[in-house]
Design a protein around this motif. Structure first.
Motif, PDB file in Angstrom:
ATOM      1  N   SER A  44      17.609  39.981  94.214  1.00 28.12           N
ATOM      2  CA  SER A  44      16.257  39.948  93.651  1.00 28.12           C
ATOM      3  C   SER A  44      16.257  39.082  92.399  1.00 28.12           C
ATOM      4  O   SER A  44      17.127  39.213  91.537  1.00 28.12           O
ATOM      5  N   THR A  45      15.290  38.204  92.287  1.00 31.90           N
ATOM      6  CA  THR A  45      15.195  37.341  91.098  1.00 31.90           C
ATOM      7  C   THR A  45      14.291  37.959  90.028  1.00 31.90           C
ATOM      8  O   THR A  45      14.142  37.381  88.958  1.00 31.90           O
ATOM      9  N   ARG A  46      13.728  39.121  90.333  1.00 32.70           N
ATOM     10  CA  ARG A  46      12.854  39.787  89.349  1.00 32.70           C
ATOM     11  C   ARG A  46      13.685  40.310  88.184  1.00 32.70           C
ATOM     12  O   ARG A  46      14.720  40.939  88.374  1.00 32.70           O
ATOM     13  N   LYS A  47      13.224  40.033  86.968  1.00 29.91           N
ATOM     14  CA  LYS A  47      13.979  40.419  85.769  1.00 29.91           C
ATOM     15  C   LYS A  47      14.256  41.912  85.710  1.00 29.91           C
ATOM     16  O   LYS A  47      15.333  42.333  85.317  1.00 29.91           O
ATOM     17  N   GLU A  48      13.270  42.708  86.133  1.00 24.89           N
ATOM     18  CA  GLU A  48      13.433  44.158  86.063  1.00 24.89           C
ATOM     19  C   GLU A  48      14.493  44.688  87.045  1.00 24.89           C
ATOM     20  O   GLU A  48      14.946  45.819  86.919  1.00 24.89           O
ATOM     21  N   ASP A  49      14.916  43.873  87.989  1.00 29.23           N
ATOM     22  CA  ASP A  49      15.933  44.285  88.965  1.00 29.23           C
ATOM     23  C   ASP A  49      17.345  43.849  88.581  1.00 29.23           C
ATOM     24  O   ASP A  49      18.319  44.266  89.217  1.00 29.23           O
ATOM     25  N   GLN A  50      17.484  43.023  87.558  1.00 32.78           N
ATOM     26  CA  GLN A  50      18.782  42.420  87.247  1.00 32.78           C
ATOM     27  C   GLN A  50      19.851  43.429  86.834  1.00 32.78           C
ATOM     28  O   GLN A  50      20.992  43.349  87.272  1.00 32.78           O
ATOM     29  N   LYS A  51      19.492  44.411  86.009  1.00 29.83           N
ATOM     30  CA  LYS A  51      20.487  45.404  85.582  1.00 29.83           C
ATOM     31  C   LYS A  51      20.996  46.206  86.769  1.00 29.83           C
ATOM     32  O   LYS A  51      22.189  46.473  86.886  1.00 29.83           O
ATOM     33  N   ARG A  52      20.088  46.572  87.674  1.00 38.12           N
ATOM     34  CA  ARG A  52      20.474  47.325  88.864  1.00 38.12           C
ATOM     35  C   ARG A  52      21.374  46.478  89.758  1.00 38.12           C
ATOM     36  O   ARG A  52      22.381  46.953  90.267  1.00 38.12           O
ATOM     37  N   LEU A  53      21.016  45.208  89.910  1.00 39.21           N
ATOM     38  CA  LEU A  53      21.802  44.302  90.751  1.00 39.21           C
ATOM     39  C   LEU A  53      23.204  44.116  90.185  1.00 39.21           C
ATOM     40  O   LEU A  53      24.198  44.195  90.922  1.00 39.21           O
ATOM     41  N   ILE A  54      23.309  43.905  88.898  1.00 38.06           N
ATOM     42  CA  ILE A  54      24.623  43.748  88.255  1.00 38.06           C
ATOM     43  C   ILE A  54      25.440  45.031  88.413  1.00 38.06           C
ATOM     44  O   ILE A  54      26.629  44.979  88.742  1.00 38.06           O
ATOM     45  N   ALA A  55      24.797  46.183  88.233  1.00 40.62           N
ATOM     46  CA  ALA A  55      25.502  47.466  88.394  1.00 40.62           C
ATOM     47  C   ALA A  55      25.985  47.645  89.829  1.00 40.62           C
ATOM     48  O   ALA A  55      27.117  48.099  90.057  1.00 40.62           O
ATOM     49  N   THR A  56      25.156  47.274  90.795  1.00 39.70           N
ATOM     50  CA  THR A  56      25.539  47.377  92.207  1.00 39.70           C
ATOM     51  C   THR A  56      26.773  46.526  92.490  1.00 39.70           C
ATOM     52  O   THR A  56      27.730  46.983  93.128  1.00 39.70           O
ATOM     53  N   ILE A  57      26.760  45.303  92.004  1.00 38.45           N
ATOM     54  CA  ILE A  57      27.883  44.389  92.218  1.00 38.45           C
ATOM     55  C   ILE A  57      29.129  44.889  91.467  1.00 38.45           C
ATOM     56  O   ILE A  57      30.231  44.913  92.019  1.00 38.45           O
ATOM     57  N   LYS A  58      28.939  45.316  90.241  1.00 40.11           N
ATOM     58  CA  LYS A  58      30.056  45.786  89.418  1.00 40.11           C
ATOM     59  C   LYS A  58      30.711  47.020  90.037  1.00 40.11           C
ATOM     60  O   LYS A  58      31.945  47.146  90.038  1.00 40.11           O
ATOM     61  N   ASN A  59      29.914  47.917  90.598  1.00 42.25           N
ATOM     62  CA  ASN A  59      30.439  49.153  91.198  1.00 42.25           C
ATOM     63  C   ASN A  59      31.327  48.895  92.406  1.00 42.25           C
ATOM     64  O   ASN A  59      32.125  49.750  92.784  1.00 42.25           O
ATOM     65  N   GLU A  60      31.202  47.744  93.024  1.00 48.79           N
ATOM     66  CA  GLU A  60      32.028  47.417  94.189  1.00 48.79           C
ATOM     67  C   GLU A  60      33.436  46.965  93.797  1.00 48.79           C
ATOM     68  O   GLU A  60      34.313  46.876  94.641  1.00 48.79           O
ATOM     69  N   ASN A  61      33.640  46.643  92.519  1.00 45.20           N
ATOM     70  CA  ASN A  61      34.954  46.178  92.039  1.00 45.20           C
ATOM     71  C   ASN A  61      35.489  45.012  92.858  1.00 45.20           C
ATOM     72  O   ASN A  61      36.646  45.007  93.279  1.00 45.20           O
ATOM     73  N   TYR A  62      34.656  44.017  93.071  1.00 45.88           N
ATOM     74  CA  TYR A  62      35.074  42.843  93.833  1.00 45.88           C
ATOM     75  C   TYR A  62      36.178  42.097  93.087  1.00 45.88           C
ATOM     76  O   TYR A  62      36.166  41.995  91.864  1.00 45.88           O
ATOM     77  N   SER A  63      37.111  41.545  93.841  1.00 44.61           N
ATOM     78  CA  SER A  63      38.179  40.737  93.241  1.00 44.61           C
ATOM     79  C   SER A  63      37.797  39.264  93.230  1.00 44.61           C
ATOM     80  O   SER A  63      38.290  38.500  92.409  1.00 44.61           O
ATOM     81  N   ASP A  64      36.913  38.869  94.169  1.00 52.14           N
ATOM     82  CA  ASP A  64      36.573  37.459  94.322  1.00 52.14           C
ATOM     83  C   ASP A  64      35.068  37.301  94.565  1.00 52.14           C
ATOM     84  O   ASP A  64      34.441  38.157  95.202  1.00 52.14           O
ATOM     85  N   TYR A  65      34.546  36.175  94.085  1.00 56.10           N
ATOM     86  CA  TYR A  65      33.117  35.872  94.176  1.00 56.10           C
ATOM     87  C   TYR A  65      33.011  34.382  94.498  1.00 56.10           C
ATOM     88  O   TYR A  65      33.415  33.546  93.686  1.00 56.10           O
ATOM     89  N   ILE A  66      32.540  34.064  95.690  1.00 56.57           N
ATOM     90  CA  ILE A  66      32.438  32.663  96.094  1.00 56.57           C
ATOM     91  C   ILE A  66      30.968  32.321  96.255  1.00 56.57           C
ATOM     92  O   ILE A  66      30.279  32.912  97.084  1.00 56.57           O
ATOM     93  N   CYS A  67      30.499  31.389  95.460  1.00 60.19           N
ATOM     94  CA  CYS A  67      29.103  30.948  95.551  1.00 60.19           C
ATOM     95  C   CYS A  67      29.066  29.633  96.315  1.00 60.19           C
ATOM     96  O   CYS A  67      29.647  28.641  95.873  1.00 60.19           O
ATOM     97  N   LEU A  68      28.375  29.637  97.428  1.00 61.95           N
ATOM     98  CA  LEU A  68      28.244  28.404  98.197  1.00 61.95           C
ATOM     99  C   LEU A  68      27.244  27.465  97.541  1.00 61.95           C
ATOM    100  O   LEU A  68      27.292  26.261  97.748  1.00 61.95           O
ATOM    101  N   PHE A  69      26.345  28.034  96.763  1.00 64.98           N
ATOM    102  CA  PHE A  69      25.355  27.248  96.014  1.00 64.98           C
ATOM    103  C   PHE A  69      25.274  27.855  94.626  1.00 64.98           C
ATOM    104  O   PHE A  69      24.922  29.025  94.475  1.00 64.98           O
ATOM    105  N   SER A  70      25.633  27.099  93.612  1.00 62.74           N
ATOM    106  CA  SER A  70      25.698  27.677  92.272  1.00 62.74           C
ATOM    107  C   SER A  70      24.435  27.416  91.461  1.00 62.74           C
ATOM    108  O   SER A  70      23.873  26.330  91.488  1.00 62.74           O
ATOM    109  N   THR A  71      24.034  28.472  90.770  1.00 62.49           N
ATOM    110  CA  THR A  71      22.946  28.393  89.797  1.00 62.49           C
ATOM    111  C   THR A  71      23.418  29.148  88.550  1.00 62.49           C
ATOM    112  O   THR A  71      24.378  29.930  88.629  1.00 62.49           O
TER     113      THR A  71
END
Length: 177
Positions: A44-71
């Protein structure tokens, strides 16, 4: 669809790895069809969703993050989620927010977009010391019954009984040409 060959390569090379994708809402149905993707996270690109999105990603404890298109935004997502290894094409200012980058010159459109994506996956696998195995097309398999059903529906919608159709896609800019 241009990312599917790279997902196939990643899953074939790392069969037990969990492959999650971060996609916009409008591509979710396509991502859910992909047999090499384990989980789909809506970006979600909505500002109000960013904290939730970061928390969701952080909770997964990913070791790697590959962006096919970087922004800048997706670079910051990976950084704020504290993912240790973050790879992207070295094409935009955002490249400096990743821990690794691959120079590709995508804007030159020397090859199709999916090949640039495959190059990024090969680079990742080589950096990790993993033997690269390519997936094999077709990447999207559709049962003949469904094809026949959709063809009948399309002909009815177009009010035609012609047996052949020709579709032309003019491209969407960037290296998609």
């Amino acid at each position: 669809m241009l990312a599917w060959p790279s997902f196939a390569m990643l899953k074939k090379s790392l069969p037990y790895a969990q492959i999650d994708v971060l996609v916009p809402e409008y591509t979710k149905p396509l991502a859910e069809l992909c047999p090499w993707i384990d989980n789909v996270i809506i970006d979600s690109t909505r500002k109000e969703d960013q904290k939730r999105l970061i928390a969701t990603i952080k909770n997964e404890n990913y070791s790697d993050y590959i962006c096919l298109f970087s922004t800048i935004r997706n670079a910051l997502l990976g950084r704020k989620a504290k993912i240790p290894y973050r790879l992207a094409p070295a094409t935009k200012l955002a490249q400096f927010l990743f821990t690794d980058k691959l120079k590709q010159r995508r804007s030159a459109s020397i090859k199709p977009e999916y090949e640039y994506n495959l190059d990024l996956m090969k680079y990742f696998l080589q950096k990790k010391g993993i033997f690269t195995q390519a997936g094999k097309p077709p990447y999207l398999k559709v049962k003949q019954e469904l094809k026949d059903k959709l063809k009948v529906q399309l002909f009815a919608k177009m009010q035609t009984e012609k047996l052949k159709l020709c579709f032309v896609h003019a491209g969407s800019g960037g290296s998609a040409t």
